[in-house]
Design a protein around this motif. Structure first.
Motif, mmCIF file in Angstrom:
data_model
loop_
_atom_site.group_PDB
_atom_site.id
_atom_site.type_symbol
_atom_site.label_atom_id
_atom_site.label_comp_id
_atom_site.label_asym_id
_atom_site.label_seq_id
_atom_site.Cartn_x
_atom_site.Cartn_y
_atom_site.Cartn_z
ATOM 1 N N ILE A 75 0.830 -1.210 0.000
ATOM 2 C CA ILE A 75 0.000 0.000 0.000
ATOM 3 C C ILE A 75 0.865 1.260 0.000
ATOM 4 O O ILE A 75 0.483 2.284 -0.578
ATOM 5 N N ALA A 76 2.030 1.185 0.617
ATOM 6 C CA ALA A 76 2.924 2.350 0.672
ATOM 7 C C ALA A 76 3.317 2.832 -0.718
ATOM 8 O O ALA A 76 3.610 4.019 -0.904
ATOM 9 N N SER A 77 3.308 1.943 -1.684
ATOM 10 C CA SER A 77 3.682 2.351 -3.042
ATOM 11 C C SER A 77 2.619 3.237 -3.689
ATOM 12 O O SER A 77 2.892 3.883 -4.692
ATOM 13 N N LEU A 78 1.429 3.281 -3.106
ATOM 14 C CA LEU A 78 0.338 4.087 -3.662
ATOM 15 C C LEU A 78 0.220 5.461 -3.014
ATOM 16 O O LEU A 78 -0.515 6.305 -3.501
ATOM 17 N N ILE A 79 0.930 5.659 -1.919
ATOM 18 C CA ILE A 79 0.821 6.889 -1.138
ATOM 19 C C ILE A 79 2.102 7.717 -1.309
ATOM 20 O O ILE A 79 3.197 7.171 -1.172
ATOM 21 N N PRO A 80 1.971 9.021 -1.592
ATOM 22 C CA PRO A 80 3.178 9.849 -1.648
ATOM 23 C C PRO A 80 3.950 9.762 -0.324
ATOM 24 O O PRO A 80 3.353 9.786 0.751
ATOM 25 N N PHE A 81 5.236 9.629 -0.418
ATOM 26 C CA PHE A 81 6.162 9.465 0.710
ATOM 27 C C PHE A 81 6.062 8.089 1.367
ATOM 28 O O PHE A 81 6.781 7.817 2.321
ATOM 29 N N GLY A 82 5.173 7.229 0.898
ATOM 30 C CA GLY A 82 4.989 5.913 1.504
ATOM 31 C C GLY A 82 6.205 5.021 1.396
ATOM 32 O O GLY A 82 6.548 4.297 2.340
ATOM 33 N N THR A 83 6.879 5.054 0.270
ATOM 34 C CA THR A 83 8.052 4.188 0.106
ATOM 35 C C THR A 83 9.217 4.650 0.971
ATOM 36 O O THR A 83 10.044 3.837 1.368
ATOM 37 N N PHE A 84 9.262 5.948 1.281
ATOM 38 C CA PHE A 84 10.298 6.435 2.194
ATOM 39 C C PHE A 84 10.055 5.881 3.599
ATOM 40 O O PHE A 84 10.991 5.509 4.302
ATOM 41 N N TYR A 85 8.795 5.814 3.995
ATOM 42 C CA TYR A 85 8.416 5.241 5.286
ATOM 43 C C TYR A 85 8.812 3.766 5.345
ATOM 44 O O TYR A 85 9.380 3.301 6.330
ATOM 45 N N VAL A 86 8.516 3.035 4.291
ATOM 46 C CA VAL A 86 8.865 1.607 4.241
ATOM 47 C C VAL A 86 10.369 1.424 4.337
ATOM 48 O O VAL A 86 10.854 0.573 5.088
ATOM 49 N N GLU A 87 11.119 2.226 3.592
ATOM 50 C CA GLU A 87 12.575 2.084 3.611
ATOM 51 C C GLU A 87 13.112 2.352 5.017
ATOM 52 O O GLU A 87 13.979 1.635 5.505
ATOM 53 N N LYS A 88 12.580 3.352 5.674
ATOM 54 C CA LYS A 88 13.053 3.711 7.016
ATOM 55 C C LYS A 88 12.626 2.677 8.068
ATOM 56 O O LYS A 88 13.434 2.246 8.880
ATOM 57 N N LYS A 89 11.363 2.267 8.037
ATOM 58 C CA LYS A 89 10.833 1.401 9.091
ATOM 59 C C LYS A 89 11.161 -0.075 8.886
ATOM 60 O O LYS A 89 11.495 -0.772 9.838
ATOM 61 N N TYR A 90 11.026 -0.581 7.660
ATOM 62 C CA TYR A 90 11.141 -2.018 7.433
ATOM 63 C C TYR A 90 12.454 -2.451 6.792
ATOM 64 O O TYR A 90 12.816 -3.619 6.871
ATOM 65 N N LEU A 91 13.150 -1.555 6.121
ATOM 66 C CA LEU A 91 14.334 -1.975 5.388
ATOM 67 C C LEU A 91 15.654 -1.500 5.988
ATOM 68 O O LEU A 91 16.687 -2.103 5.734
ATOM 69 N N SER A 92 15.637 -0.447 6.769
ATOM 70 C CA SER A 92 16.892 0.093 7.308
ATOM 71 C C SER A 92 17.576 -0.855 8.286
ATOM 72 O O SER A 92 18.782 -0.967 8.301
ATOM 73 N N ASN A 93 16.826 -1.556 9.097
ATOM 74 C CA ASN A 93 17.398 -2.449 10.102
ATOM 75 C C ASN A 93 17.889 -3.765 9.514
ATOM 76 O O ASN A 93 18.627 -4.477 10.167
ATOM 77 N N ASN A 94 17.498 -4.056 8.293
ATOM 78 C CA ASN A 94 17.847 -5.345 7.700
ATOM 79 C C ASN A 94 19.067 -5.276 6.793
ATOM 80 O O ASN A 94 19.335 -6.198 6.045
ATOM 81 N N ALA A 95 19.771 -4.160 6.787
ATOM 82 C CA ALA A 95 20.920 -4.009 5.900
ATOM 83 C C ALA A 95 21.974 -4.947 6.346
ATOM 84 O O ALA A 95 22.617 -5.699 5.916
#
Length: 95
Positions: A75-95
């Motif tokens: 759903i984040a891909s449909l909302i402006p700034f949503g993918t930035f939220y996903v990158e910060k919340k779900y992807l940053s810790n998994n690097a």
């Protein structure tokens, strides 16, 4: 593949914002520029959007995302700034 997804998420978010800005500013002020500027951004955004969705589907199992997390990521891909939220919340810790 997670690094590629991170980059795609950021680029998809940027392309979405650029596309919205271009549609609001350029199309209303100069309709002739619409075909030369907005169309290429639209195509790039479309390709990045499809890549984002495909990568999210491919990463669901390896990242052990539950259904709620997966739906939020989609759903984040449909909302402006949503993918930035996903990158910060779900992807940053998994690097």
């Amino acid at each position: 593949m997670l690094k590629i997804f991170k980059v795609t998420a950021i680029l998809e978010g940027i392309s979405y914002l650029v596309l919205i800005a271009n549609m609001l500013i350029i199309k209303s002020n100069n309709p002739e520029l619409y075909h030369t500027i907005v169309r290429p951004f639209g195509m790039a955004h479309g390709v990045l959007f499809i890549g984002y969705i495909i990568l999210a589907v491919l990463l669901k199992k390896p990242q052990n995302w539950d259904i709620k997390t997966f739906v939020i990521i989609l759903i984040a891909s449909l909302i402006p700034f949503g993918t930035f939220y996903v990158e910060k919340k779900y992807l940053s810790n998994n690097a």
